[in-house]
Scaffold this motif. Structure first.
Motif, PDB file in Angstrom:
ATOM      1  N   PRO A   1      18.393  -3.008  -3.638  1.00 21.19           N
ATOM      2  CA  PRO A   1      17.906  -2.911  -2.255  1.00 21.19           C
ATOM      3  C   PRO A   1      16.461  -2.427  -2.204  1.00 21.19           C
ATOM      4  N   LYS A   2      15.679  -3.098  -1.355  1.00 22.44           N
ATOM      5  CA  LYS A   2      14.301  -2.667  -1.167  1.00 22.44           C
ATOM      6  C   LYS A   2      14.298  -1.413  -0.313  1.00 22.44           C
ATOM      7  N   LYS A   3      13.368  -0.554  -0.605  1.00 19.18           N
ATOM      8  CA  LYS A   3      13.246   0.666   0.169  1.00 19.18           C
ATOM      9  C   LYS A   3      12.744   0.291   1.561  1.00 19.18           C
ATOM     10  N   ARG A   4      13.438   0.721   2.568  1.00 13.44           N
ATOM     11  CA  ARG A   4      13.033   0.442   3.935  1.00 13.44           C
ATOM     12  C   ARG A   4      11.967   1.426   4.366  1.00 13.44           C
ATOM     13  N   LEU A   5      10.928   0.892   4.974  1.00 14.53           N
ATOM     14  CA  LEU A   5       9.836   1.731   5.446  1.00 14.53           C
ATOM     15  C   LEU A   5      10.048   2.091   6.905  1.00 14.53           C
ATOM     16  N   SER A   6       9.667   3.311   7.241  1.00 13.07           N
ATOM     17  CA  SER A   6       9.733   3.725   8.639  1.00 13.07           C
ATOM     18  C   SER A   6       8.592   3.047   9.388  1.00 13.07           C
ATOM     19  N   LEU A   7       8.626   3.087  10.687  1.00 15.87           N
ATOM     20  CA  LEU A   7       7.574   2.495  11.502  1.00 15.87           C
ATOM     21  C   LEU A   7       6.229   3.151  11.184  1.00 15.87           C
ATOM     22  N   THR A   8       6.240   4.447  10.977  1.00 13.74           N
ATOM     23  CA  THR A   8       5.012   5.170  10.622  1.00 13.74           C
ATOM     24  C   THR A   8       4.462   4.679   9.287  1.00 13.74           C
ATOM     25  N   GLN A   9       5.325   4.499   8.306  1.00 15.12           N
ATOM     26  CA  GLN A   9       4.899   4.021   6.995  1.00 15.12           C
ATOM     27  C   GLN A   9       4.355   2.596   7.085  1.00 15.12           C
ATOM     28  N   LYS A  10       4.999   1.759   7.891  1.00  8.63           N
ATOM     29  CA  LYS A  10       4.522   0.389   8.079  1.00  8.63           C
ATOM     30  C   LYS A  10       3.141   0.382   8.734  1.00  8.63           C
ATOM     31  N   ALA A  11       2.950   1.235   9.730  1.00  4.36           N
ATOM     32  CA  ALA A  11       1.666   1.313  10.430  1.00  4.36           C
ATOM     33  C   ALA A  11       0.574   1.803   9.483  1.00  4.36           C
ATOM     34  N   GLU A  12       0.881   2.817   8.696  1.00  3.75           N
ATOM     35  CA  GLU A  12      -0.095   3.352   7.745  1.00  3.75           C
ATOM     36  C   GLU A  12      -0.474   2.292   6.710  1.00  3.75           C
ATOM     37  N   LYS A  13       0.507   1.569   6.219  1.00  2.27           N
ATOM     38  CA  LYS A  13       0.247   0.511   5.234  1.00  2.27           C
ATOM     39  C   LYS A  13      -0.640  -0.573   5.848  1.00  2.27           C
ATOM     40  N   ALA A  14      -0.342  -0.974   7.072  1.00  2.00           N
ATOM     41  CA  ALA A  14      -1.129  -2.008   7.753  1.00  2.00           C
ATOM     42  C   ALA A  14      -2.569  -1.553   7.971  1.00  2.00           C
ATOM     43  N   LEU A  15      -2.757  -0.298   8.354  1.00  3.69           N
ATOM     44  CA  LEU A  15      -4.109   0.225   8.554  1.00  3.69           C
ATOM     45  C   LEU A  15      -4.893   0.269   7.247  1.00  3.69           C
ATOM     46  N   LYS A  16      -4.257   0.693   6.177  1.00  2.00           N
ATOM     47  CA  LYS A  16      -4.929   0.743   4.870  1.00  2.00           C
ATOM     48  C   LYS A  16      -5.348  -0.657   4.422  1.00  2.00           C
ATOM     49  N   GLU A  17      -4.466  -1.631   4.641  1.00  2.00           N
ATOM     50  CA  GLU A  17      -4.792  -3.013   4.277  1.00  2.00           C
ATOM     51  C   GLU A  17      -5.945  -3.530   5.127  1.00  2.00           C
ATOM     52  N   ALA A  18      -5.952  -3.190   6.415  1.00  2.00           N
ATOM     53  CA  ALA A  18      -7.027  -3.623   7.306  1.00  2.00           C
ATOM     54  C   ALA A  18      -8.363  -3.024   6.886  1.00  2.00           C
ATOM     55  N   VAL A  19      -8.364  -1.767   6.500  1.00  3.88           N
ATOM     56  CA  VAL A  19      -9.592  -1.106   6.046  1.00  3.88           C
ATOM     57  C   VAL A  19     -10.111  -1.799   4.789  1.00  3.88           C
ATOM     58  N   GLN A  20      -9.218  -2.095   3.848  1.00  2.08           N
ATOM     59  CA  GLN A  20      -9.636  -2.776   2.620  1.00  2.08           C
ATOM     60  C   GLN A  20     -10.223  -4.153   2.929  1.00  2.08           C
TER      61      GLN A  20
END
Length: 64
Positions: free
Chosen positions: A5-24
């Motif tokens: 099973p893949k580790k499920r990310l919380s909404l906060t974790q998903k948002a943080e990941k998306a922001l980091k990708e956008a910055v990159q």
């Protein structure tokens, strides 16, 4: 048969990941287009010229 099973990310974790990708993405695009980065550092606006924008591997050492 067991599933890995893949580790499920919380909404906060998903948002943080998306922001980091956008910055990159912005960093890559600005360097590619020859545009400076404008960042907030130590309470001040800092403009980083394209020649000083760090590369993906972090080899550029001239950071603002």
């Amino acid at each position: 048969m067991k599933r890995n099973p893949k580790k499920r990310l919380s909404l906060t974790q998903k948002a943080e990941k998306a922001l980091k990708e956008a910055v990159q993405d912005v960093i890559k695009e600005n360097k590619k287009a020859g545009l400076p980065l404008v960042v907030w550092k130590n309470g001040k606006v800092v403009i980083i010229p394209p020649s000083e924008i760090p590369t993906e591997n972090g080899s550029d050492k001239n950071r603002a």
